[in-house]
Design a protein around this motif. Structure first.
Motif, PDB file in Angstrom:
ATOM      1  N   PRO A 238       0.825  -1.208   0.000  1.00 31.64           N
ATOM      2  CA  PRO A 238       0.000   0.000   0.000  1.00 31.64           C
ATOM      3  C   PRO A 238       0.867   1.270   0.000  1.00 31.64           C
ATOM      4  O   PRO A 238       1.880   1.340   0.677  1.00 31.64           O
ATOM      5  N   SER A 239       0.452   2.243  -0.751  1.00 25.75           N
ATOM      6  CA  SER A 239       1.049   3.575  -0.742  1.00 25.75           C
ATOM      7  C   SER A 239      -0.062   4.532  -1.115  1.00 25.75           C
ATOM      8  O   SER A 239      -0.478   4.592  -2.270  1.00 25.75           O
ATOM      9  N   ALA A 240      -0.559   5.257  -0.105  1.00 26.06           N
ATOM     10  CA  ALA A 240      -1.725   6.109  -0.337  1.00 26.06           C
ATOM     11  C   ALA A 240      -1.903   7.053   0.836  1.00 26.06           C
ATOM     12  O   ALA A 240      -1.200   6.959   1.852  1.00 26.06           O
ATOM     13  N   ALA A 241      -2.852   7.976   0.677  1.00 28.05           N
ATOM     14  CA  ALA A 241      -3.253   8.842   1.785  1.00 28.05           C
ATOM     15  C   ALA A 241      -4.382   8.148   2.535  1.00 28.05           C
ATOM     16  O   ALA A 241      -5.419   7.829   1.952  1.00 28.05           O
ATOM     17  N   ALA A 282       2.584  -9.644  -4.807  1.00 26.78           N
ATOM     18  CA  ALA A 282       1.291 -10.161  -4.352  1.00 26.78           C
ATOM     19  C   ALA A 282       0.379  -9.020  -3.902  1.00 26.78           C
ATOM     20  O   ALA A 282      -0.831  -9.032  -4.168  1.00 26.78           O
ATOM     21  N   ARG A 283       0.943  -8.037  -3.221  1.00 24.11           N
ATOM     22  CA  ARG A 283       0.120  -6.920  -2.756  1.00 24.11           C
ATOM     23  C   ARG A 283      -0.421  -6.094  -3.923  1.00 24.11           C
ATOM     24  O   ARG A 283      -1.562  -5.617  -3.885  1.00 24.11           O
ATOM     25  N   VAL A 284       0.395  -5.922  -4.965  1.00 19.96           N
ATOM     26  CA  VAL A 284      -0.092  -5.223  -6.157  1.00 19.96           C
ATOM     27  C   VAL A 284      -1.230  -6.019  -6.792  1.00 19.96           C
ATOM     28  O   VAL A 284      -2.255  -5.454  -7.192  1.00 19.96           O
ATOM     29  N   ALA A 285      -1.073  -7.333  -6.885  1.00 15.05           N
ATOM     30  CA  ALA A 285      -2.092  -8.181  -7.504  1.00 15.05           C
ATOM     31  C   ALA A 285      -3.398  -8.190  -6.714  1.00 15.05           C
ATOM     32  O   ALA A 285      -4.471  -8.420  -7.289  1.00 15.05           O
ATOM     33  N   HIS A 286      -3.320  -7.936  -5.408  1.00 14.59           N
ATOM     34  CA  HIS A 286      -4.517  -7.994  -4.563  1.00 14.59           C
ATOM     35  C   HIS A 286      -4.820  -6.646  -3.911  1.00 14.59           C
ATOM     36  O   HIS A 286      -5.385  -6.585  -2.817  1.00 14.59           O
ATOM     37  N   GLU A 287      -4.478  -5.549  -4.598  1.00 13.69           N
ATOM     38  CA  GLU A 287      -4.695  -4.230  -4.011  1.00 13.69           C
ATOM     39  C   GLU A 287      -6.167  -3.954  -3.724  1.00 13.69           C
ATOM     40  O   GLU A 287      -6.492  -3.249  -2.756  1.00 13.69           O
TER      41      GLU A 287
END
Length: 412
Positions: A238-241, A282-287
């Motif tokens: 994750p990378s977000a506000a 994996a995190r990108v694939a399941h964002e």
């Protein structure tokens, strides 16, 4: 051991700036604050358009001041033969000549590259335009919002599933100013080694395309048109506000090494072993699964508490500051990013400092933004005009003498 005093990086460099607006004047302002003698040319009647853009203080436009401090100015009508003669005399002694006319206009005015090179073979001639000197769009005028749109920059800015968004910061203008500063430095270095000048053809469109950087490279590699992702980074999840318990948003970017600590701090140690989230890929694939979970977990604590806990575990994070917070921030103050100067008839003016911190050749504000025509007489005398000749030029309307800021823009 003695410490040498700071030196001017561009001491002795003379710049004739025929550009207007933002991108060109920003480049010449940077050169001026590193020691170049910049002569900024305006028309005796139309003046630079940014002089009348609000807000104002004592008639001085903040917009004009931002890009034109540290220069001298002369008001000349180069469409008149006597005015063109003045410009060519100035160009003979210039190291750099800058202009941002629509391609072809400088040639028609008699100040194109070939005309200037004929009288000054070593000149570095810097052309700025919306789309460059070649190509099917060369004749189109370019403005920052249009360049943000046409370059694809706007198509990737904004929230997912919503309309494209323009950056409020003039990224096309500012990036063109910075790229111009870099190009002129390189050309000066090349001339120092070879004795040869050159023509720099700088297009705002090209620069905005280059600003796509890794996103553009990703498209070239995959052929997949990127979507808008708001504050999210589709390559790093994750990378977000994230909204916190007190309503404050915190931009958080946990790396792979920090992922286990991030999971524990959020109260979900089970995510560490979950194969859907165990690796960056994996995190990108399941964002679509992970982001809602993280958003919910972040609502448990106020932003200040999260920041402290994340800092303690080397998890990169930071608040979304408004400009009040930015300009009051201790880091902004410690780095000297806010300066001020005295402008005649106006008083103290705040200013954003240039960002370069250089031990030998630091930039500095050399003089306030010039009043319209402030240095006309001074500059004309430097190129050999007599008092009688100068008076005749002023009377004929070929040049203009000084006009106070208060008589140019609204006095406020």
């Amino acid at each position: 051991m003695t410490t040498q005093p700071p030196q001017d990086m561009f001491a002795g460099v003379k710049v004739l700036d025929l550009s207007r607006g933002v991108a060109g004047p920003l480049t010449s302002m940077m050169l001026a604050e590193f020691g170049a003698d910049v002569i900024f040319v305006e028309h005796p009647r139309s003046k630079d358009e940014s002089r009348v853009w609000p807000p104002f203080k004592g008639g001085l436009s903040a917009y004009y001041a931002t890009n034109n401090r540290s220069k001298r100015t002369i008001a000349v009508d180069m469409k008149r033969p006597e005015g063109l003669e003045v410009i060519l005399d100035l160009a003979r002694g210039a190291d750099v000549v800058m202009q941002n006319f629509t391609p072809g206009a400088a040639d028609r005015l008699g100040v194109g590259y070939e005309a200037i090179r004929a009288i000054n073979p070593r000149v570095i001639y810097h052309s700025v335009s919306g789309y460059g000197q070649t190509g099917p769009d060369r004749g189109k005028r370019g403005y920052d919002p249009v360049l943000q749109a046409g370059s694809g920059f706007m198509s990737i800015t904004g929230e997912k599933g919503r309309t494209p968004v323009k950056s409020m910061a003039p990224v096309a203008d500012v990036s063109t100013g910075i790229y111009g500063f870099a190009a002129i430095q390189g050309a000066l270095y090349y001339r120092e080694r070879t004795g040869e000048g050159q023509h720099i053809d700088l297009a705002m469109f090209d620069i905005m395309v280059s600003m796509l950087s890794v996103i553009g490279s990703r498209y070239l590699l995959t052929g997949k048109v990127p979507e808008r992702h708001g504050t999210e980074n589709p390559q790093r999840v994750p990378s977000a506000a994230f909204k916190c318990a007190d309503g404050v948003y915190l931009q958080a970017v946990p790396g792979q090494r920090q992922w286990p600590d991030f999971c524990r701090l959020l109260g979900h140690p089970e995510w560490i072993e979950d194969e859907r989230f165990a690796t960056p890929y994996a995190r990108v694939a399941h964002e679509e699964v992970l982001y809602p979970l993280v958003h919910e977990a972040m609502l448990a604590k106020p932003a200040a508490q999260w920041r402290q806990e994340f800092d303690d575990h080397a998890i990169v994070c930071g608040p979304i500051n408004d400009l009040k917070a930015v300009f009051e921030h201790p880091q902004t103050i410690a780095r000297g990013m806010i300066q001020s100067y005295e402008a005649p008839g106006v008083g103290e003016m705040p200013a954003l400092n240039l960002p370069w911190k250089m031990s030998k050749t630091p930039p500095s504000i050399r003089r306030p933004p010039p009043r319209f025509g402030e240095h006309t007489v001074e500059i004309l005398k430097e190129i050999g005009r007599t008092d009688e000749a100068i008076s005749a030029l002023i009377q004929a309307g070929v040049v203009a003498d000084m006009v106070p800021h208060a008589q140019v823009g609204p006095a406020q």
